[in-house]
Design a protein around this motif. Sequence first.
Motif, PDB file in Angstrom:
ATOM      1  N   PRO A  96      44.402  93.146  14.928  1.00  0.00           N
ATOM      2  CA  PRO A  96      43.705  92.780  13.689  1.00  0.00           C
ATOM      3  C   PRO A  96      42.633  93.782  13.267  1.00  0.00           C
ATOM      4  CG  PRO A  96      42.993  91.375  15.510  1.00  0.00           C
ATOM      5  CD  PRO A  96      44.153  92.167  16.012  1.00  0.00           C
ATOM      6  N   ASP A  97      42.000  94.442  14.230  1.00  0.00           N
ATOM      7  CA  ASP A  97      40.971  95.427  13.894  1.00  0.00           C
ATOM      8  C   ASP A  97      41.582  96.646  13.207  1.00  0.00           C
ATOM      9  OD1 ASP A  97      38.862  93.911  15.007  1.00  0.00           O
ATOM     10  OD2 ASP A  97      39.343  94.653  17.003  1.00  0.00           O
ATOM     11  N   ALA A 100      42.706  95.697   9.687  1.00  0.00           N
ATOM     12  CA  ALA A 100      41.557  95.645   8.784  1.00  0.00           C
ATOM     13  C   ALA A 100      41.157  97.053   8.337  1.00  0.00           C
ATOM     14  CB  ALA A 100      40.383  94.948   9.467  1.00  0.00           C
ATOM     15  N   ARG A 103      43.622  98.337   5.778  1.00  0.00           N
ATOM     16  CA  ARG A 103      43.357  97.722   4.480  1.00  0.00           C
ATOM     17  C   ARG A 103      42.139  98.331   3.802  1.00  0.00           C
ATOM     18  NH1 ARG A 103      44.426  91.435   6.395  1.00  0.00           N
ATOM     19  NH2 ARG A 103      46.709  91.452   6.085  1.00  0.00           N
ATOM     20  N   GLU A 104      41.110  98.613   4.578  1.00  0.00           N
ATOM     21  CA  GLU A 104      39.904  99.241   4.022  1.00  0.00           C
ATOM     22  C   GLU A 104      40.227 100.625   3.478  1.00  0.00           C
ATOM     23  OE1 GLU A 104      36.824  99.309   6.965  1.00  0.00           O
ATOM     24  OE2 GLU A 104      37.094  97.188   7.432  1.00  0.00           O
TER      25      GLU A 104
END
Length: 206
Positions: A96-97, A100, A103-104
Amino acid sequence: MPRERPTALLVDLDGVLRRWDPEVAAGVERRYDLPAGVLLEIAMQWALLRPAVTGQLTHADWMVAVADALAGPGRDRERMQAAVDEWQADRGTVDPDVLAFVREARAAGVRVGLATNATDLLEADLALLGLTEEVDVVVNSSALGVHKPAKEYFQQACLAVGAPPAQVLFVDDEDRSIRGARVAGLSAYRWTGPDDLRYLRAALAI
């Protein structure tokens, strides 16, 4: 001479964006009375792996070859195929990190490509993991017919992500791939875990 700030990001799948639980293979090996570590040891033998990640062999046929290699004196062929099938039923999980971070990066206007040595099962895996729409492009070695760390692989990856090598940041957990990317003119960062994300965000100015 300072490098250009990256405008594109290439991220490896296995070991970076996708994680594998070693207990899955270990559990299968225990249930089928196999030596610890033998599933990966056989599957990763280059003579078996290379045809699978360059499109010469399907994922299914690769796993048949693994089961064949496992079978022998005292080991039933069908039982070994069942062990391999049980092992392969697990398709890993998304970190998940890292997701993320991807996505950023995209939200900041950085084009993101998935750069992986994979088989013809990749498209199905990405759909299963919910990753199909999470990257701009997918650079699969089995579709290209050439694998990391070959210079030709990185040249094709840069074309796919739409940026010259000097403007591409590549993230991978294998030293060979990192060296290959640098030879091809990319910036490359050796992934060791989520603590690396602070540096990567700074490198992309996000």
